[in-house]
Design an enzyme around this catalytic site. Sequence first.
Site, PDB file in Angstrom:
ATOM      1  N   HIS A 181      17.306  40.953 -78.558  1.00 17.34           N
ATOM      2  CA  HIS A 181      18.630  41.405 -78.143  1.00 17.34           C
ATOM      3  C   HIS A 181      18.504  42.374 -76.976  1.00 17.34           C
ATOM      4  O   HIS A 181      17.463  43.016 -76.789  1.00 17.34           O
ATOM      5  CB  HIS A 181      19.368  42.103 -79.293  1.00 17.34           C
ATOM      6  CG  HIS A 181      19.657  41.203 -80.460  1.00 17.34           C
ATOM      7  ND1 HIS A 181      18.703  40.920 -81.412  1.00 17.34           N
ATOM      8  CD2 HIS A 181      20.772  40.530 -80.813  1.00 17.34           C
ATOM      9  CE1 HIS A 181      19.234  40.100 -82.316  1.00 17.34           C
ATOM     10  NE2 HIS A 181      20.482  39.853 -81.975  1.00 17.34           N
ATOM     11  N   ASP A 240      19.877  37.788 -76.854  1.00 17.27           N
ATOM     12  CA  ASP A 240      21.310  37.734 -77.137  1.00 17.27           C
ATOM     13  C   ASP A 240      22.061  38.967 -76.634  1.00 17.27           C
ATOM     14  O   ASP A 240      21.481  40.037 -76.438  1.00 17.27           O
ATOM     15  CB  ASP A 240      21.540  37.643 -78.653  1.00 17.27           C
ATOM     16  CG  ASP A 240      21.202  36.276 -79.210  1.00 17.27           C
ATOM     17  OD1 ASP A 240      20.623  35.455 -78.486  1.00 17.27           O
ATOM     18  OD2 ASP A 240      21.512  36.037 -80.399  1.00 17.27           O
TER      19      ASP A 240
END
Length: 259
Positions: A225, A79
């Site tokens: 992430h 992400d």
Amino acid sequence: MHAPHRPPRHPRAWLPLLLLSQAVVAWLWWRWGWPVGLPVMLATHAVAWWGVLAPNAALYGPVLSRLSADERQVWLTIDDGPSDDTLPILDLLDAHGARATFFLVGDRAQARPDLVREIASRGHGIANHSLTHPQARFWALGPRRMRAEIEGCQRQLQAITGAAPRWFRAVVGHANPFVSTPLRDAGLARVGWNARGFDAVERDVGRVVSRIEHDLAPGAIVLLHEGAPHGRSVEMIAAVLARLEALGYRAVVPEPGTA
């Protein structure tokens, strides 16, 4: 490995349940007063909040939180990019023969379109993670702003790559009653996760890897992430890839299939 692609078909399916629950609350309050009516009202509100805050809650629309797989395959999802970490992460994935899906922020993609095209050219997936990543208030967005976040990112990514993303991840995993209609209109399916290490906030690489390993199973959707404030995202993804390899897992991008 196939992932059921399930855009919302009935984005307001929650509304009759809400109205019925509040009618029941009103009747109970009228019949037995606040000692019964108030606790039931609070319980119904708690369910509504669970649908907003729980990342894999399907109250406001379907969400994919795990895959069915017989082999040791997992879906790596990354992400918050693109970022300065994107190229080093792509090199790591190449080195391990791994594939991942990058859930990108539209405004960040517009600022760095070459990175978006590089992700696609190396065989990885590109998915929608909102236009501006309003982390503190995504859960509270109204219908107009929610649509702007989802459709705005979709337009940006399609303009860069020439292909419309098929997957969406809610910011911080939160959803609300207004998320499903724009997802349906854009043909997007919402993706959650079932293996995470809190790598966006945790600085200890070992703890991140340990938490993810604890939840690993064939078909796991792993949340990672890039560009985290602690500056260790590349190091963490390297450690996760090494551990997956040691455990005999392959990171693949699933093919979207019908539900």
